[in-house]
Design a protein around this motif. Structure first.
Motif, PDB file in Angstrom:
ATOM      1  N   ILE A  93      -8.702  -2.525   2.372  1.00 49.09           N
ATOM      2  CA  ILE A  93      -9.138  -1.209   1.905  1.00 49.09           C
ATOM      3  C   ILE A  93      -9.440  -1.301   0.425  1.00 49.09           C
ATOM      4  CG2 ILE A  93      -8.497   1.227   1.609  1.00 49.09           C
ATOM      5  CD1 ILE A  93      -6.454   0.749   3.908  1.00 49.09           C
ATOM      6  N   GLY A  94     -10.576  -0.761   0.032  1.00 49.58           N
ATOM      7  CA  GLY A  94     -10.907  -0.739  -1.386  1.00 49.58           C
ATOM      8  C   GLY A  94     -12.362  -0.409  -1.632  1.00 49.58           C
ATOM      9  N   GLN A  95     -12.718  -0.466  -2.881  1.00 43.42           N
ATOM     10  CA  GLN A  95     -14.088  -0.181  -3.306  1.00 43.42           C
ATOM     11  C   GLN A  95     -15.054  -1.134  -2.602  1.00 43.42           C
ATOM     12  OE1 GLN A  95     -14.038   2.384  -5.386  1.00 43.42           O
ATOM     13  NE2 GLN A  95     -16.245   2.584  -5.535  1.00 43.42           N
ATOM     14  N   ASP A  96     -16.098  -0.596  -2.011  1.00 45.36           N
ATOM     15  CA  ASP A  96     -17.053  -1.433  -1.296  1.00 45.36           C
ATOM     16  C   ASP A  96     -17.771  -2.373  -2.262  1.00 45.36           C
ATOM     17  OD1 ASP A  96     -18.551  -2.410   0.843  1.00 45.36           O
ATOM     18  OD2 ASP A  96     -20.147  -0.940   0.541  1.00 45.36           O
ATOM     19  N   THR A  97     -17.876  -3.619  -1.838  1.00 47.61           N
ATOM     20  CA  THR A  97     -18.563  -4.626  -2.638  1.00 47.61           C
ATOM     21  C   THR A  97     -19.119  -5.706  -1.713  1.00 47.61           C
ATOM     22  OG1 THR A  97     -18.350  -6.110  -4.540  1.00 47.61           O
ATOM     23  CG2 THR A  97     -16.486  -6.002  -3.054  1.00 47.61           C
ATOM     24  N   GLU A 111       3.582 -17.462   3.645  1.00 45.59           N
ATOM     25  CA  GLU A 111       2.434 -18.042   2.935  1.00 45.59           C
ATOM     26  C   GLU A 111       1.141 -17.325   3.300  1.00 45.59           C
ATOM     27  OE1 GLU A 111       0.099 -22.312   2.382  1.00 45.59           O
ATOM     28  OE2 GLU A 111       2.106 -22.310   3.267  1.00 45.59           O
ATOM     29  N   VAL A 112       0.986 -16.975   4.576  1.00 49.94           N
ATOM     30  CA  VAL A 112      -0.197 -16.223   5.017  1.00 49.94           C
ATOM     31  C   VAL A 112      -0.241 -14.880   4.296  1.00 49.94           C
ATOM     32  CG1 VAL A 112      -1.246 -15.026   6.979  1.00 49.94           C
ATOM     33  CG2 VAL A 112      -0.399 -17.364   7.266  1.00 49.94           C
ATOM     34  N   ARG A 113       0.876 -14.167   4.301  1.00 46.99           N
ATOM     35  CA  ARG A 113       0.953 -12.860   3.637  1.00 46.99           C
ATOM     36  C   ARG A 113       0.618 -12.994   2.149  1.00 46.99           C
ATOM     37  NH1 ARG A 113       6.210 -11.878   4.053  1.00 46.99           N
ATOM     38  NH2 ARG A 113       6.483 -12.699   1.973  1.00 46.99           N
ATOM     39  N   ASP A 114       1.203 -13.995   1.490  1.00 45.72           N
ATOM     40  CA  ASP A 114       0.966 -14.184   0.060  1.00 45.72           C
ATOM     41  C   ASP A 114      -0.484 -14.547  -0.238  1.00 45.72           C
ATOM     42  OD1 ASP A 114       3.642 -13.631  -0.299  1.00 45.72           O
ATOM     43  OD2 ASP A 114       4.221 -15.726  -0.680  1.00 45.72           O
ATOM     44  N   ARG A 115      -1.082 -15.359   0.620  1.00 47.07           N
ATOM     45  CA  ARG A 115      -2.482 -15.769   0.408  1.00 47.07           C
ATOM     46  C   ARG A 115      -3.415 -14.568   0.490  1.00 47.07           C
ATOM     47  NH1 ARG A 115      -6.544 -16.723  -1.287  1.00 47.07           N
ATOM     48  NH2 ARG A 115      -7.998 -18.407  -0.825  1.00 47.07           N
ATOM     49  N   PHE A 116      -3.170 -13.672   1.468  1.00 48.56           N
ATOM     50  CA  PHE A 116      -4.021 -12.482   1.586  1.00 48.56           C
ATOM     51  C   PHE A 116      -3.726 -11.475   0.478  1.00 48.56           C
ATOM     52  CE2 PHE A 116      -4.878 -14.090   5.872  1.00 48.56           C
ATOM     53  CZ  PHE A 116      -6.267 -13.943   5.878  1.00 48.56           C
ATOM     54  N   ALA A 117      -2.484 -11.388   0.022  1.00 48.19           N
ATOM     55  CA  ALA A 117      -2.160 -10.517  -1.111  1.00 48.19           C
ATOM     56  C   ALA A 117      -2.894 -10.995  -2.363  1.00 48.19           C
ATOM     57  CB  ALA A 117      -0.657 -10.482  -1.350  1.00 48.19           C
ATOM     58  N   ALA A 118      -2.930 -12.316  -2.565  1.00 51.87           N
ATOM     59  CA  ALA A 118      -3.646 -12.881  -3.718  1.00 51.87           C
ATOM     60  C   ALA A 118      -5.144 -12.602  -3.613  1.00 51.87           C
ATOM     61  CB  ALA A 118      -3.398 -14.386  -3.809  1.00 51.87           C
ATOM     62  N   LEU A 119      -5.677 -12.708  -2.396  1.00 50.97           N
ATOM     63  CA  LEU A 119      -7.095 -12.397  -2.186  1.00 50.97           C
ATOM     64  C   LEU A 119      -7.360 -10.939  -2.525  1.00 50.97           C
ATOM     65  CD1 LEU A 119      -9.940 -13.177  -1.195  1.00 50.97           C
ATOM     66  CD2 LEU A 119      -9.175 -12.528   1.102  1.00 50.97           C
ATOM     67  N   GLY A 120      -6.457 -10.058  -2.120  1.00 50.08           N
ATOM     68  CA  GLY A 120      -6.604  -8.641  -2.435  1.00 50.08           C
ATOM     69  C   GLY A 120      -6.658  -8.401  -3.931  1.00 50.08           C
ATOM     70  N   LYS A 121      -5.777  -9.049  -4.682  1.00 48.93           N
ATOM     71  CA  LYS A 121      -5.790  -8.911  -6.140  1.00 48.93           C
ATOM     72  C   LYS A 121      -7.105  -9.420  -6.722  1.00 48.93           C
ATOM     73  CE  LYS A 121      -0.864  -8.991  -6.987  1.00 48.93           C
ATOM     74  NZ  LYS A 121       0.268  -9.675  -7.593  1.00 48.93           N
ATOM     75  N   GLU A 122      -7.554 -10.559  -6.195  1.00 48.88           N
ATOM     76  CA  GLU A 122      -8.807 -11.153  -6.669  1.00 48.88           C
ATOM     77  C   GLU A 122      -9.984 -10.206  -6.451  1.00 48.88           C
ATOM     78  OE1 GLU A 122     -11.703 -14.428  -4.700  1.00 48.88           O
ATOM     79  OE2 GLU A 122      -9.635 -15.090  -5.016  1.00 48.88           O
ATOM     80  N   LYS A 181      -9.677  -6.941  -6.030  1.00 49.43           N
ATOM     81  CA  LYS A 181      -9.276  -5.595  -6.449  1.00 49.43           C
ATOM     82  C   LYS A 181      -9.280  -4.633  -5.267  1.00 49.43           C
ATOM     83  CE  LYS A 181     -10.652  -6.403 -11.136  1.00 49.43           C
ATOM     84  NZ  LYS A 181     -11.683  -6.322 -12.110  1.00 49.43           N
ATOM     85  N   MET A 182      -8.692  -5.124  -4.144  1.00 48.33           N
ATOM     86  CA  MET A 182      -8.577  -4.353  -2.920  1.00 48.33           C
ATOM     87  C   MET A 182      -7.165  -4.521  -2.374  1.00 48.33           C
ATOM     88  SD  MET A 182     -12.166  -5.311  -1.055  1.00 48.33           S
ATOM     89  CE  MET A 182     -12.503  -3.751  -0.258  1.00 48.33           C
ATOM     90  N   GLN A 183      -6.791  -3.661  -1.447  1.00 48.85           N
ATOM     91  CA  GLN A 183      -5.502  -3.808  -0.773  1.00 48.85           C
ATOM     92  C   GLN A 183      -5.737  -4.589   0.512  1.00 48.85           C
ATOM     93  OE1 GLN A 183      -3.570  -0.128   0.203  1.00 48.85           O
ATOM     94  NE2 GLN A 183      -2.052  -1.132   1.468  1.00 48.85           N
ATOM     95  N   VAL A 184      -5.098  -5.733   0.628  1.00 51.16           N
ATOM     96  CA  VAL A 184      -5.194  -6.561   1.833  1.00 51.16           C
ATOM     97  C   VAL A 184      -3.771  -6.803   2.328  1.00 51.16           C
ATOM     98  CG1 VAL A 184      -6.002  -8.734   2.817  1.00 51.16           C
ATOM     99  CG2 VAL A 184      -7.271  -7.691   0.933  1.00 51.16           C
ATOM    100  N   THR A 185      -3.503  -6.362   3.560  1.00 49.16           N
ATOM    101  CA  THR A 185      -2.159  -6.527   4.111  1.00 49.16           C
ATOM    102  C   THR A 185      -2.217  -7.235   5.458  1.00 49.16           C
ATOM    103  OG1 THR A 185      -2.235  -4.353   5.167  1.00 49.16           O
ATOM    104  CG2 THR A 185      -1.249  -4.461   2.980  1.00 49.16           C
ATOM    105  N   VAL A 186      -1.157  -7.946   5.762  1.00 49.27           N
ATOM    106  CA  VAL A 186      -1.004  -8.622   7.050  1.00 49.27           C
ATOM    107  C   VAL A 186       0.262  -8.074   7.690  1.00 49.27           C
ATOM    108  CG1 VAL A 186      -0.721 -10.827   8.233  1.00 49.27           C
ATOM    109  CG2 VAL A 186      -2.076 -10.718   6.128  1.00 49.27           C
ATOM    110  N   THR A 187       0.116  -7.537   8.894  1.00 50.67           N
ATOM    111  CA  THR A 187       1.259  -7.002   9.626  1.00 50.67           C
ATOM    112  C   THR A 187       1.335  -7.721  10.965  1.00 50.67           C
ATOM    113  OG1 THR A 187       0.886  -4.845   8.596  1.00 50.67           O
ATOM    114  CG2 THR A 187       2.380  -4.913  10.490  1.00 50.67           C
ATOM    115  N   ARG A 188       2.441  -8.429  11.189  1.00 52.67           N
ATOM    116  CA  ARG A 188       2.593  -9.188  12.431  1.00 52.67           C
ATOM    117  C   ARG A 188       2.908  -8.268  13.612  1.00 52.67           C
ATOM    118  NH1 ARG A 188       6.822 -13.598  11.225  1.00 52.67           N
ATOM    119  NH2 ARG A 188       7.778 -11.836  10.195  1.00 52.67           N
ATOM    120  N   GLN A 189       2.545  -8.708  14.787  1.00 51.55           N
ATOM    121  CA  GLN A 189       2.728  -7.939  16.015  1.00 51.55           C
ATOM    122  C   GLN A 189       4.174  -7.505  16.202  1.00 51.55           C
ATOM    123  OE1 GLN A 189       1.616 -10.104  19.514  1.00 51.55           O
ATOM    124  NE2 GLN A 189       2.193  -8.463  20.903  1.00 51.55           N
ATOM    125  N   GLU A 190       5.114  -8.341  15.832  1.00 50.07           N
ATOM    126  CA  GLU A 190       6.522  -8.008  16.046  1.00 50.07           C
ATOM    127  C   GLU A 190       6.937  -6.741  15.307  1.00 50.07           C
ATOM    128  OE1 GLU A 190       8.369 -11.174  12.803  1.00 50.07           O
ATOM    129  OE2 GLU A 190       8.054 -11.781  14.882  1.00 50.07           O
TER     130      GLU A 190
END
Length: 89
Positions: free
Chosen positions: A8-12, A59-70, A72-81
């Motif tokens: 979620i974030g500003q379209d780019t 590591e997956v969660r952290d990698r996507f969080a870093a991508l989100g910062k890069e 400037k969007m919110q990127v989250t990973v939520t596992r099925q469990e």
């Protein structure tokens, strides 16, 4: 193990490509994608399969969080469990 990735974030330009590139890098299979633009906000939900990922959940969660910062969007990973636990009495 399945998971949901939300973006979620500003379209780019290039959001889908960048998220897909990280999935490929981590050997995460994208099973379904839904995306829309609400006014100028980009919203995407991806259903992914983590069973063959070459990284652990943290590591997956952290990698996507870093991508989100890069991006400037919110990127989250939520596992099925997590979803399963929410619906268990």
């Amino acid at each position: 193990m399945k998971a949901v990735i939300t973006v979620i974030g500003q379209d780019t330009v290039g959001v889908v490509a960048k998220v897909s590139a990280v999935c490929a890098e981590l050997n995460i299979n994208i099973e379904d994608v839904s995306q829309s633009i609400m006014q100028d906000m980009f919203c995407m939900i991806m259903l992914v399969d983590l069973s063959k990922a070459n990284a652990g959940a943290a590591e997956v969660r952290d990698r996507f969080a870093a991508l989100g910062k890069e991006m400037k969007m919110q990127v989250t990973v939520t596992r099925q469990e997590v979803f399963d636990a929410m619906h268990t009495i």
